[in-house]
Design a protein around this motif. Sequence first.
Motif, mmCIF file in Angstrom:
data_model
loop_
_atom_site.group_PDB
_atom_site.id
_atom_site.type_symbol
_atom_site.label_atom_id
_atom_site.label_comp_id
_atom_site.label_asym_id
_atom_site.label_seq_id
_atom_site.Cartn_x
_atom_site.Cartn_y
_atom_site.Cartn_z
ATOM 1 N N ARG A 112 0.834 -1.373 0.260
ATOM 2 C CA ARG A 112 0.075 -0.019 0.015
ATOM 3 C C ARG A 112 0.835 1.209 0.029
ATOM 4 O O ARG A 112 0.481 2.112 -0.598
ATOM 5 C CB ARG A 112 -0.921 -0.055 1.253
ATOM 6 N N ARG A 113 2.039 1.379 0.517
ATOM 7 C CA ARG A 113 2.679 2.600 0.785
ATOM 8 C C ARG A 113 3.877 2.615 -0.321
ATOM 9 O O ARG A 113 4.797 3.382 -0.402
ATOM 10 C CB ARG A 113 3.458 2.632 2.154
ATOM 11 N N GLY A 114 3.954 1.512 -0.974
ATOM 12 C CA GLY A 114 4.950 1.545 -2.113
ATOM 13 C C GLY A 114 6.383 1.316 -1.599
ATOM 14 O O GLY A 114 7.095 1.710 -2.395
ATOM 15 N N ALA A 115 6.452 0.668 -0.648
ATOM 16 C CA ALA A 115 7.802 0.536 -0.103
ATOM 17 C C ALA A 115 8.805 -0.436 -1.092
ATOM 18 O O ALA A 115 9.877 -0.209 -1.090
ATOM 19 C CB ALA A 115 7.876 -0.303 1.398
ATOM 20 N N ALA A 122 16.199 2.307 -5.011
ATOM 21 C CA ALA A 122 17.438 2.464 -4.475
ATOM 22 C C ALA A 122 18.640 1.376 -4.775
ATOM 23 O O ALA A 122 19.452 1.786 -4.950
ATOM 24 C CB ALA A 122 16.979 2.535 -2.883
ATOM 25 N N ALA A 123 17.810 0.136 -4.842
ATOM 26 C CA ALA A 123 18.702 -0.916 -5.111
ATOM 27 C C ALA A 123 19.249 -0.734 -6.459
ATOM 28 O O ALA A 123 20.342 -0.986 -6.984
ATOM 29 C CB ALA A 123 18.056 -2.305 -5.248
ATOM 30 N N ALA A 124 18.273 -0.241 -7.516
ATOM 31 C CA ALA A 124 18.795 -0.176 -9.033
ATOM 32 C C ALA A 124 19.785 0.829 -9.009
ATOM 33 O O ALA A 124 20.876 0.854 -9.993
ATOM 34 C CB ALA A 124 17.520 -0.004 -9.873
ATOM 35 N N PHE A 125 19.630 1.869 -8.240
ATOM 36 C CA PHE A 125 20.801 3.040 -8.276
ATOM 37 C C PHE A 125 22.088 2.435 -7.940
ATOM 38 O O PHE A 125 23.083 2.875 -8.322
ATOM 39 C CB PHE A 125 20.278 3.999 -7.301
ATOM 40 N N GLN A 166 8.754 11.366 -2.361
ATOM 41 C CA GLN A 166 8.816 10.289 -1.859
ATOM 42 C C GLN A 166 10.207 10.387 -1.010
ATOM 43 O O GLN A 166 11.333 10.892 -1.129
ATOM 44 C CB GLN A 166 9.461 9.110 -2.866
ATOM 45 N N TYR A 167 10.099 9.572 0.254
ATOM 46 C CA TYR A 167 11.213 9.522 1.303
ATOM 47 C C TYR A 167 11.711 8.202 1.455
ATOM 48 O O TYR A 167 11.058 7.176 1.793
ATOM 49 C CB TYR A 167 10.593 9.961 2.636
ATOM 50 N N LEU A 168 13.070 8.189 1.059
ATOM 51 C CA LEU A 168 13.973 6.765 0.823
ATOM 52 C C LEU A 168 14.392 6.585 2.265
ATOM 53 O O LEU A 168 15.664 6.723 2.537
ATOM 54 C CB LEU A 168 14.808 7.160 -0.288
ATOM 55 N N GLY A 250 5.788 6.781 12.149
ATOM 56 C CA GLY A 250 6.813 6.955 11.467
ATOM 57 C C GLY A 250 7.408 5.572 11.044
ATOM 58 O O GLY A 250 7.019 4.590 10.950
ATOM 59 N N ALA A 251 8.430 5.737 9.994
ATOM 60 C CA ALA A 251 9.003 4.498 9.456
ATOM 61 C C ALA A 251 10.432 4.133 9.929
ATOM 62 O O ALA A 251 11.515 5.008 9.602
ATOM 63 C CB ALA A 251 9.122 4.808 8.091
#
Length: 463
Positions: A112-115, A122-125, A166-168, A250-251
């Motif tokens: 749901r949150r797109g995590a 991030a991993a692709a980067f 988006q917050y990574l 929070g995350a």
Amino acid sequence: MTLADLIAQARTALDTAITTRTQEQDALIALRSDPELTEEAVAARVTTRDAADAEVTRRQTALDELLAEEARDAEIAALSARTTPAANRAPAYDQVHRVGNEERTYRPDEDRRGAMFERDVAAAFMGDYEAQSRLSRHMSEERTLRGDQLQRAVGTSAFSGLVVPQYLTDLYAPAAQANRPFADAIRNHPLPAQGMVVNISRITTGSSVDNQTNEHDAVSETNMDDTLLSIPVQTAGGQQTLSRQSVERGAGVESIVLDDLFRRYSTNLDSKLLNQATTGLSAVATAVAYTDASPTAAELYPKVIEGLSGVEAALLDQASGENLAVMHSRRWYWMQNAMGATWPMINQPGIVGQALGANYAEAYGRGVRGLLPNSTPVIVDNNVATNLGAGTNEDEIYLVDRNECHLWEDPGAPMYIRAEQPKATTLGIQLVVYGYFAYTHARYPQARKVSGTGLVTPTFTGV
């Protein structure tokens, strides 16, 4: 099997070859530090390392050829798209992205949150090929379902309520700490379960032996005596009070705060080992003065040798030979910047005479960073103070026998307390991190430190 599958296999094979080559190089470096090193052993290990090098080159060449083939296929496809009339173009079945009963790569009902999407970005980067593949498949699905929307000339500013930042959180940047390089390098003991003082008996008056003057004369006798070394058990701790909202809404807030507290605990402990008044290494070490208005690494090194000589002279038959040089990173890099034209008269095990030392290229806090010209291991620790001396711009170099620097810690330290009741009326949660430790560098007065105006803030001039 498709070309993409072959490329993926080639990348995996290249990664494996690189890992093998790294392991062979590490083994070669470890072998060179062996005091019983032979030329045959080095030659055999170099041959194995070179074979691993060749395998990396071969795998890289194979991957480059496949990537070139893929690029050429893409050029041909683009050329075909420009030259074939739209009415006559009929793509092959396996070249069309279809969305029917197949599951989407990223499903809102499962994430749901797109995590998952954020982690893949991030991993692709960072070079994760599988993450790149999933993102590519997702974009193909989006073009199939919403191709007309994706190609309209409307900027993101037109959809401020839909294009959300988006917050990574997985890539948060923790506060950098000096941590505990010295504490991890010295002799560690489990802290006794009870008591706030650790006592050690030191024999300060030994027995005596001398030649008998005449037959039947009494032989030499001196009454032995000891002095008690009392070492206090210290308590270190820190806390942070969080709102319940930050933890529950929070995350990863709680784990991030605890990680910061744990690393600050380690940094405090290590700093106390070096800098604490009266008992810290700087306070108990015997000074070797290096006074110089124009310091050079070549002039500093004899002072280091003088300090190591003092360590051995103080310990005599109790010396383990496992000496350490502890210094700030600025001093380590300054010593590396020096260039020289002279070599030592006596070569040391594992050190090529012309090199005057070795750098292991280890990251900060990962153990021994390299060797001095006499093979003494170097620990780089940025808890070493840099505001010493009259000009408050000097650092120090510590020389010790690692087995005579003692640290007692609880096996589970640091511990933490999570308390909700004290702040319940304000919806607060208290996190407390604490631990007990004791240490001494004074079981034998053996430590030395090189200090003085020759250790001011370094300038990197190659001398």
